[in-house]
Structures are given as structure tokens and as C-alpha cells.
Design an enzyme around this catalytic site. Structure first.
Site, PDB file in Angstrom:
ATOM      1  N   GLN A 188       0.865  -1.184   0.000  1.00  0.00           N
ATOM      2  CA  GLN A 188       0.000   0.000   0.000  1.00  0.00           C
ATOM      3  C   GLN A 188       0.903   1.236   0.000  1.00  0.00           C
ATOM      4  O   GLN A 188       1.497   1.597   1.020  1.00  0.00           O
ATOM      5  CB  GLN A 188      -0.918  -0.025   1.209  1.00  0.00           C
ATOM      6  CG  GLN A 188      -1.740  -1.305   1.337  1.00  0.00           C
ATOM      7  CD  GLN A 188      -2.760  -1.478   0.228  1.00  0.00           C
ATOM      8  OE1 GLN A 188      -3.762  -0.758   0.174  1.00  0.00           O
ATOM      9  NE2 GLN A 188      -2.520  -2.414  -0.678  1.00  0.00           N
ATOM     10  N   GLY A 229     -11.942   2.196   4.086  1.00  0.00           N
ATOM     11  CA  GLY A 229     -11.029   1.364   3.313  1.00  0.00           C
ATOM     12  C   GLY A 229     -10.079   2.179   2.450  1.00  0.00           C
ATOM     13  O   GLY A 229     -10.240   3.395   2.268  1.00  0.00           O
ATOM     14  N   HIS A 230      -9.096   1.487   1.868  1.00  0.00           N
ATOM     15  CA  HIS A 230      -8.092   2.211   1.083  1.00  0.00           C
ATOM     16  C   HIS A 230      -8.703   2.876  -0.150  1.00  0.00           C
ATOM     17  O   HIS A 230      -9.572   2.339  -0.811  1.00  0.00           O
ATOM     18  CB  HIS A 230      -6.915   1.299   0.710  1.00  0.00           C
ATOM     19  CG  HIS A 230      -7.261   0.089  -0.090  1.00  0.00           C
ATOM     20  ND1 HIS A 230      -6.330  -0.879  -0.354  1.00  0.00           N
ATOM     21  CD2 HIS A 230      -8.412  -0.308  -0.672  1.00  0.00           C
ATOM     22  CE1 HIS A 230      -6.897  -1.830  -1.086  1.00  0.00           C
ATOM     23  NE2 HIS A 230      -8.142  -1.496  -1.288  1.00  0.00           N
ATOM     24  N   ASN A 231      -8.229   4.107  -0.393  1.00  0.00           N
ATOM     25  CA  ASN A 231      -8.629   4.930  -1.538  1.00  0.00           C
ATOM     26  C   ASN A 231     -10.072   5.418  -1.482  1.00  0.00           C
ATOM     27  O   ASN A 231     -10.607   5.922  -2.489  1.00  0.00           O
ATOM     28  CB  ASN A 231      -8.377   4.207  -2.860  1.00  0.00           C
ATOM     29  CG  ASN A 231      -6.903   3.971  -3.100  1.00  0.00           C
ATOM     30  OD1 ASN A 231      -6.414   2.864  -2.873  1.00  0.00           O
ATOM     31  ND2 ASN A 231      -6.178   5.007  -3.491  1.00  0.00           N
TER      32      ASN A 231
END
Length: 237
Positions: A188, A229-231
Site C-alpha cells: 500500500q 477502506g483504502h482509496n
């Protein structure tokens, strides 16, 4: 006896006061629990019957409930009683709430020489602030807070206990060999960008982006136990 005079409340927060300006409000309570020296607010969706059963010494009411509230005693009439209550709760905390720790760095904290800590900030016991991190003016870090390398703390933000910002997002690529599936971690590589005036509830997690950044814009409010969550992009307010 501690409290705030109705005159002072209206002077700070506005509204139309009906009753004795020198009435001393000793506590802020829910309308169902309020006694003769307390102040409470009446939500717009409550019927006027709630006015007949409460024993609150003063009520914060909307214009529509104003005449009925005035007939029973002290009241403050305002277009939005809930918003007025919110502002009164902050005034109450400023007057009577627990005071924050004094400015300075606790002896047990570990602060890298290349970190920047404003002299008005309060750094609590066992905190760790890594190289390149920036802690701005009047920031309060309670015990065991970790600020990673090159991170900066936004203005007017509140992160409650257990909040984790910048953990890896959940990313794994399947690898199929000899009929079996294994998983290879996707690093990440992004960041988390958080605006000003953001509040994040206890034990919540905001993942760093995979390639781009995870973004919480100004004014975002998250409850306890929330995962971003990511993004993910969360817009202003």
C-alpha cells in the site's frame, strides 16, 4: 453553587430570553430528567405535552413552542433548539469541563530530533513522534500516541482512543501454483489525507491508499468502530 445565569447564556449564544435573566442554571440535562435548576431543550418533533410534564427550570424551545413554554416559566426561544443545545454544551464544557494537560513534552515521551513540535502542544506519557513529523499549536496527544515519520496532525481534529490512521489497506493478489492458491501482498503505497475539523470515533481505522490517497475532507465526522477502506474519498462535511 456553580452554574451560568440565563443572561450570560443569551449574551454568548443569542436567542430570545423570556423570564428572569438572573436565574442561575446549575446543570444541562435531558428534558425527561431535568429538575427545577436545570436547562433542557425541546425538540421540534416533541408535542407540547412534553412541556406540561417536565420540571426543567428553563427550556430551549422553537418559535412554535414559545408561547406555551413562556406560560410555564423561563425559556429561551430560538429557531433551532438542537443547534442551540449543541452550542450550549460546548459553552458548558469550556466553563466546567476537565481542563486539558499543560503544554510541554512528558519525560517518558520519545520525540525524534527531526520532528517539529509546537511549544503550545501537550505531549503525554509514552508518546512516540518520529522524524519529520509535525505537531501543530495547541495539539494534545494523550498517553501512548504514535505519530509516524513525516506525518502531520490537522487543525481542530479529534481522534478518540484506539483510532488507527494509515494502516495498510486490504490488498492481496492470488497466486495459483500446482492447483493451490496462495496470496501475495500488494504494498500500500499511498497516504491518508485528513482535512481540518474532523472527528473520528474510538477504535476506528482509516486505511492508507494502495496507489493514490485515502481522503477525508474538512468537517468529516465518523462514529466509533468505523472502517474507511483504502482509496475511499469522503467529501466535505
Amino acid at each position: 453553587v456553580t452554574g451560568i445565569y440565563l443572561h450570560d447564556i443569551v449574551q454568548f449564544l443569542g436567542g430570545e430570553l423570556i423570564g428572569d435573566p438572573q436565574f442561575l442554571v446549575q446543570n444541562l440535562r435531558a428534558i425527561s430528567d431535568a429538575g427545577p435548576f436545570d436547562i433542557a431543550f425541546l425538540r421540534d418533533d416533541f408535542t407540547s405535552g412534553a412541556l406540561q410534564v417536565t420540571t426543567a427550570g428553563c427550556l430551549i424551545v422553537s418559535t412554535g413552542h414559545g408561547p406555551t413554554a413562556a406560560a410555564r416559566g423561563h425559556c429561551i426561544v430560538t429557531p433551532d433548539p438542537y443547534l442551540y443545545y449543541a452550542r450550549l454544551s460546548r459553552l458548558w464544557r469550556e466553563r466546567f469541563g476537565r481542563k486539558g494537560p499543560p503544554a510541554g513534552i512528558h519525560p517518558s515521551a520519545v520525540v525524534h530530533p527531526m520532528a517539529v513540535v509546537h511549544p503550545t502542544a501537550a505531549i503525554g506519557p509514552l508518546c512516540v513522534i518520529e522524524a519529520g513529523a509535525t505537531v501543530g499549536e495547541y495539539t494534545v496527544l494523550t498517553a501512548r500516541v504514535f505519530i509516524g515519520e513525516d506525518c502531520a496532525v490537522g487543525a481542530h481534529c479529534i481522534f478518540h482512543p484506539g483510532v488507527v490512521i494509515g494502516a495498510d489497506g486490504f490488498g492481496f493478489a492470488p497466486s495459483r501454483q500446482s492447483g493451490h492458491v496462495t496470496w501475495e501482498k500488494i504494498e500500500q503505497l499511498g497516504k491518508v489525507r485528513i482535512g481540518n475539523d474532523v472527528e473520528i470515533g474510538a477504535n476506528s481505522c482509516v486505511d492508507r491508499g494502495a496507489l493514490g490517497d485515502t481522503v477525508l475532507e474538512d468537517g468529516v465526522k465518523l462514529d466509533n468502530l468505523v472502517q474507511i477502506g483504502h482509496n475511499v474519498f469522503v467529501g466535505r462535511n
